[in-house]
Design an enzyme around this catalytic site. Structure first.
Site, PDB file in Angstrom:
ATOM      1  CB  CYS A  19      -0.919   0.111   1.063  1.00 47.90           C
ATOM      2  SG  CYS A  19      -2.088  -1.332   1.440  1.00 47.90           S
ATOM      3  N   GLY A  45       1.519   0.023  -4.771  1.00 45.17           N
ATOM      4  CA  GLY A  45       0.280  -0.651  -5.096  1.00 45.17           C
ATOM      5  C   GLY A  45      -0.212  -0.301  -6.485  1.00 45.17           C
ATOM      6  CG  ASN A 120       1.730   1.124   4.055  1.00 51.51           C
ATOM      7  OD1 ASN A 120       2.702   1.752   3.855  1.00 51.51           O
ATOM      8  ND2 ASN A 120       1.666  -0.156   3.461  1.00 51.51           N
ATOM      9  N   GLY A 121       0.091  -1.396   5.925  1.00 50.87           N
ATOM     10  CA  GLY A 121       0.424  -2.324   7.026  1.00 50.87           C
ATOM     11  C   GLY A 121      -0.243  -3.569   7.088  1.00 50.87           C
ATOM     12  CE1 TYR A 261      12.037  -4.415  -6.240  1.00 45.41           C
ATOM     13  CE2 TYR A 261      10.343  -4.781  -4.745  1.00 45.41           C
ATOM     14  CZ  TYR A 261      10.833  -4.689  -6.092  1.00 45.41           C
ATOM     15  OH  TYR A 261      10.019  -5.050  -7.118  1.00 45.41           O
TER      16      TYR A 261
END
Lengths: 489, 489, 489, 489
Positions: A19, A45, A120-121, A261
């Site tokens: 996300c 995302g 997000n998570g 990354y």
């Protein structure tokens, strides 16, 4: 639709951030800004996107399957989202009509008024909490773990919304960077360990929150600072900002893989240039695992900064030995007469004139299943490379992530199944080396990894998970597959 | 639709190749192979695509607006195109239903049977010929210059199709690489000067033709040789190959800009690696126009090989000072509160941590209108660069192309309007230099440009057009705008 | 999309039934049967459709905007809905993505398992109940009044689902015919007054419920009986049927307008043929309001049965003086040169050869705003009719409906604004008459209307609403517009 | 898409008119008027539609698959078609992209300028002519027979366009009503026998042509007269009208089936009301084939006028014993548990309360394959009819039509396979009768059929084709299927 996906490959052999979130308060064209900001976070995302705005009276929502540009670049789409406050979300998701239920921001009409949330998570006790809420009469409209938070807020007995929100978060375990909207303003917060990133910026009088600084750059905003681990920042509609620390003080443990990354190289994370950190990892690799070779070649595009670092440190020339097609799209029908591995050639093609007869160092960011690495090594050999030395800009990925990253189950991770020597044989490289975890910590600027209390979450490498994993534990007790179920983040 | 366009930018400030062509005879899944091959040529034309196949009895056609992957990756699409012979085409075109009429391969039922044609190039007397054909009763179904060839074939009095085809080509002037299909087999040819490229390969018993070698790589075929300028190669359905030279022998003049920008870096053109030629151009630039600077930075992605060449020759470090988003898509609504130049930031973002306080050399492949160069120089300054030295890996583009490349009219070419010093001022660079035309010829491997009879078509730099431009001349006689009208190639 | 809407006109001047429901338990292809059944109920709701099925383990849902045929005629759509129990719903709704939230059956995962509900009617205290539920922490996912029932069930403290369901219905006031599904089976019920219709049939071992008998005919089922007002019928998964009367015994008051207009003429309602009732209304009209005329002409298609009854009673010939186009679709752009009233001609065209010079009796089912009547009278005059006598097969519609019928607010009802004489002038008819309310009761088979306790709900004619209207009363207290808010049924 | 098709049933057992045409010159909103006019002709062709307009300088075209309303009701669609002259066409066609090539008006750029043509009918020597044209170098862009006319015009050596057009028509045999547009104006004409209809009207200064008068009504135009068989009417851009008779004088033979079924009942054809003619056919039937019965019931909707005529003549009551659903759409998946004939019930449902125990006369317009008649008779019996007497308002359809009507091949026509008695048995009716051909001629107003020279084309009943059938004859010589190949009209 033709989705080109250069950073993270859909069919691919990569971990995937799940996300990206963005919020802005106090800008005349809040939704247009959110669209631009989310576009800059598209790599986090790519399958669905949503924006919710508030114009002082009403909330407006628009969600879609696919890229931000496909859903939010028209004037009409933006016009449907009036107001000076907006928040949005990009995510991976299942496609199709019903899938839209899970596209964030989630929204609910609470007794206190509208409440929108972008997350997000991943909440690691979402199933446990949901079961209890349903018993009490709660009706869930999505299969997202995030919805648990809304129901906890809705049923909390505290008098103010902020208290109800903190009450809810106290029950929640795992990773969460959140941007919420209420009729009073915006709330941004990070879990006590700050596992997933969140930054704060400003643009004139407007306040901006985003997963990465690149989203601030793209809208023309200035970076103020990171939201701290465990910090909750409230911004009222008239722009007043207050910071809260409802969980006390605690050392954070942000995800180290963001540096390896996930994040864009032009982002600043934890005060450091992601690009420079990646170059530094490459330089560490060159010191730890030198190779007697003619050329340093990145696996494009994510291996480029580490390859530059490796080349500069080693003195070997940096060259583009693999050319990446920018038109990836879906898989094609394979002609039966074709030679092997056409599908990987569709994405990557060897620069044969360069590679032929050369000893090469190949730099990639990570190895997940190992299947792509195998194909790329073969491609280099088919193009005439005399030796192929693979160097990886992260330690071996041995453990799944339960904090909002899409990882295969452990049994499919190559590094969980074999040691480095066996891996080298598997991918058919002449040699293979990973940067050490200490080298990685040095590259992000630490003197060394604090074994007692690591500065970062590095569970995918070390297996040291910094929180409880309630749902996981229950499932293992029941002998079920070790997969996170509240799977949407 | 979300079209990501990394090499050539739709709104952008680049010359654009207008077509790519691919043909295969003798492969069991000819259409699937054509789809893969065209996918590898996607950078040569991104707005429309068509494939025609022949199964020994019938011809089948399928055309679409958009990318190859969006139109030809489904099993159903391929199943509609049975047979062991297929040819296809990617192109720029107007969108919309009626636009499909212009999508190639064009097809006609002639008295001799079906005839399909795919064309890369531009016929410079198409209007003249069309007027005459319509007088005689011909009815055109497209606005494409290519259709002129079909009508000339249909109305020729020669007895065999091959004779009628040569008869038609004798009347045609300009640039054409063609792949045709008849019930007897495939015909591939290049105009007498070989302005546009065409190569021949094989895969088992199958014969393959393509605009660039990268398309051979992707389908697993082996490069045999280039189709020679003025050569016509006939392949019968049972695989017999015969070569004809209907125009006698003549020195070719292939387009030199293919090396500078159009072709993929992993293609081999005229026996040379495009990547190596671009590095060599960069090295020439470093010798001809050195700069006292800290970093060499490419304008991604097309400037990368020349920047590597410049960096290696000059000894300056090569760094990614500009990060390109891979999700370009369409233009977004600009928020009114945003800072300037948000739109260019959507595509390119400065790697501020790297650039700040540095003197940089920026390498790009060409300057067309100059508007993008201006924005990128500004972006580097906004990110803190102390000096910006722009170096261009081609001579100044002063003239329009009438051979199948989409160029603005001359009056909009920056180099046609001002000298290099004024251009430097216009783009606000501290210095600006172009590689010399002699340097460019050295980079492609010539000792020097043969002034009497140049080895390449370099009309966009020199204004020396190697063919008559009948339609252009007529239009200028009539005082009209100097625009090519038979505009589709 | 081209929606042809012959019974009820979208832009039109008609009352509109708002929903049709269908359920089946015990059939191998329950969803296919539901699709066919809903198709036969399409006239009750044309803007959205949904079906939910249960296969013994899981519930499956599919919803769509538009007609049943457009959404549920493909094998794939049906294959997504496995199981031997299914229920569905057609409705009017706002279009667009978010509108899908309101498409029924609504579904929720309760602590007791899945719960699906399809509702025809309108709950007249939905707002009042919703406010209370939200205070307690309930989160609503739709704006439908029906969702109130689900939350009441979810939060009820009774031990069994049936008790919780009855507990919920006790709190609800207004009109509801419901078909619900749980993991134990199907529940069908009608509100204590049975305002909206619901019938029960069987097909082999399968039990079927539907709004009208025509849906039984189309799937090949046999009519068993009506679900009684206030009756709740439970069917277990193995087919056991039990009837409950949780609200005690009470005389029903079904909607009389179903006979006048909503239902299909080939349905049986309250034991009577709708077609025969409409003919009987026409015959009553002929007696109450004869006309000295040459022809009886129906306004197609809903006026046809009453016109036949009028013609047979009066001895005047029945003729098609108005031809209705079956391709109505959306409104066209009006040419500026056109004569007046082109838009009404697009739908209805005068049969001039028949009408010219004749005195005609025009029969329509009702007058709402009066605008269409005006245009049709004009069309007849333009076609040469010498006299136009309008006869209406219902009493004047003076009051809005709050029980699931879409009526304009009262101030727009022509009969609320003027008396019959003024109405005749408004529509420019030579004479105008409505059937009397006593005549209407005779036509449905009653000796006379029971003034103390009318046998039907005729509130739209009489203003005598048979239930409390809590939400309406509150809104009037607050001086707001007298519009039903829990508006979805 | 939800196509409702009440007159002609897509899967159905009806002959289908294949085209409707409309043209207007001199109206400010010519294209908007054409859209409305074609909408009124929708029953003549429902699968594709096109409009071409001319603004004094350019021609503009727009074509689409589906209904007029789906393609031409938006303001944008109309705005793309500027000018005061427009012509359009509705047709049956194959769907899909390539199918658009065959959608009319066809357009070509001739040496004399643009030429657009809309055609109702079928050219019976199209294949013969096409073969010759291709030999001479013509390239066809469609598979339509109409394109032959354009190529004949393009290659004619006469000096003026009108002469070239007449020259072309002289070579053509079969049925054609044409509306053409050139830069000089509009040309409308009918073949020498006037097989297909065409009328002329005016609206202010504008001239209008249309297949049926109902299209004049809908746009508010006044009927002037029919275009005569063999007449060619030229209207110049400034409105000057001239009539030509290039084929000399000859008695016309218009299609008699237009009166039976194709045309709308509110059209005037050959000076007679189609509605009145159909009633007269019903009355003839009542005299020729009385029945001892209780009720007269039409098969809706096309059987209604004849049923009214039968009822009025016989004194039996007219009743709606079959209710037609107005939401036909595509075929549904059949539930395996369902009773027989669900699919026909989806379209027609018996009005059981009316029919039960009654002896009925069923009136339909024609019998083609007989399958639908069989199902409807069964439906009536299932609903309790004690006797079913079928009466058909046309003579037996024994022969295929080659003049623009879609008929099954002869071997599938029930009347070609058996006599009336056997047909009655096949459809399981208690009795069956067709109106006699003499009765039909009386109903259209003739004293009797002129055997030597029939006043109408009645080839489908009599087998007497009024023109040569060159393509058919050739194909029969070659032993091929007797199907028209130049199949598009």
């Amino acid at each position: 639709m033709n989705i080109t996906d250069p950073f993270h490959d859909r069919d691919g052999d990569k971990l995937r951030e799940e996300c990206g979130i963005f919020g802005v308060l106090g800008a005349r064209d809040a939704a247009a800004m959110a669209a631009l900001g989310l576009h800059a976070l598209q790599h986090r995302g790519q399958e669905a996107v949503g924006i919710t705005s508030f114009d002082g009276r009403e909330f407006y929502s628009r969600r879609g399957i696919g890229h931000v540009a496909a859903n939010f670049s028209s004037g009409q789409a933006i016009a449907e989202l009036p107001g000076m406050m907006a928040a949005g979300h990009v995510r991976y998701s299942t496609t199709g009509g019903s899938g839209l239920r899970n596209v964030q921001p989630l929204f609910a009409d609470l007794a206190s008024g509208g409440f929108a949330i972008a997350h997000n998570g991943n909440i690691s006790n979402a199933m446990f909490l949901k079961r209890d809420l349903v018993q009490k009469g709660a009706i869930f409209q999505s299969t997202s773990d995030t919805e648990v938070i809304i129901h906890l807020v809705a049923t909390s007995r505290y008098p103010t919304l902020l208290d109800r929100f903190v009450d809810a978060l106290r029950l929640v375990e795992g990773a969460y960077s959140l941007i919420c909207m209420t009729p009073e303003g915006m709330i941004a917060c990070r879990d006590p360990l700050g596992i997933r990133p969140l930054v704060m910026g400003k643009l004139g009088d407007a306040v901006v929150f985003a997963s990465e600084t690149v989203a601030l750059d793209v809208v023309g905003a200035e970076l103020l600072r990171e939201v701290e681990p465990g910090e909750l920042i409230q911004v009222s509609l008239d722009g007043e900002i207050s910071s809260h620390r409802p969980f006390g003080d605690q050392a954070g443990r942000p995800c180290i893989f963001e540096h390896v990354y996930f994040s864009r190289p032009d982002s600043i994370m934890g005060g450091r240039s992601v690009y420079q950190v990646r170059k530094a990892i490459g330089a560490e690799l060159a010191v730890e695992a030198p190779a007697d070779a003619d050329l340093v070649i990145p696996v494009p595009d994510s291996g480029v900064p580490a390859a530059l670092g490796y080349a500069q440190q080693s003195g070997l020339p940096f060259e583009l030995g693999i050319i990446r097609s920018h038109y990836v799209g879906r898989t094609f029908i394979q002609p039966s007469d074709g030679a092997r591995n056409l599908d990987v050639k569709r994405k990557h093609n060897a620069n044969r004139a360069l590679v032929e007869g050369k000893r090469i160092v190949l730099i990639d960011d990570s190895i997940v299943r190992g299947t792509t690495s195998l194909k790329i090594v073969q491609m280099m050999r088919d193009a005439g490379a005399s030796e192929v030395h693979m160097r990886i800009a992260s330690p071996p990925t041995e453990h799944s992530c339960f904090y909002g990253v899409d990882t295969p189950e452990r049994s499919k991770l190559l590094a969980a199944r074999m040691d480095v020597e066996a891996m080298a044989k598997f991918i058919q490289a002449d040699s293979l080396a990973f940067v050490s975890i200490e080298g990685l910590y040095r590259a992000v600027g630490e003197a060394q990894r604090n074994k007692a209390c690591p500065q970062y979450c590095d569970a995918c490498f070390s297996g040291e998970y910094p929180t409880r994993l309630t749902d996981m534990a229950e499932r293992e007790d029941q002998g079920q597959l070790a997969l996170p179920v509240g799977k949407v983040a």
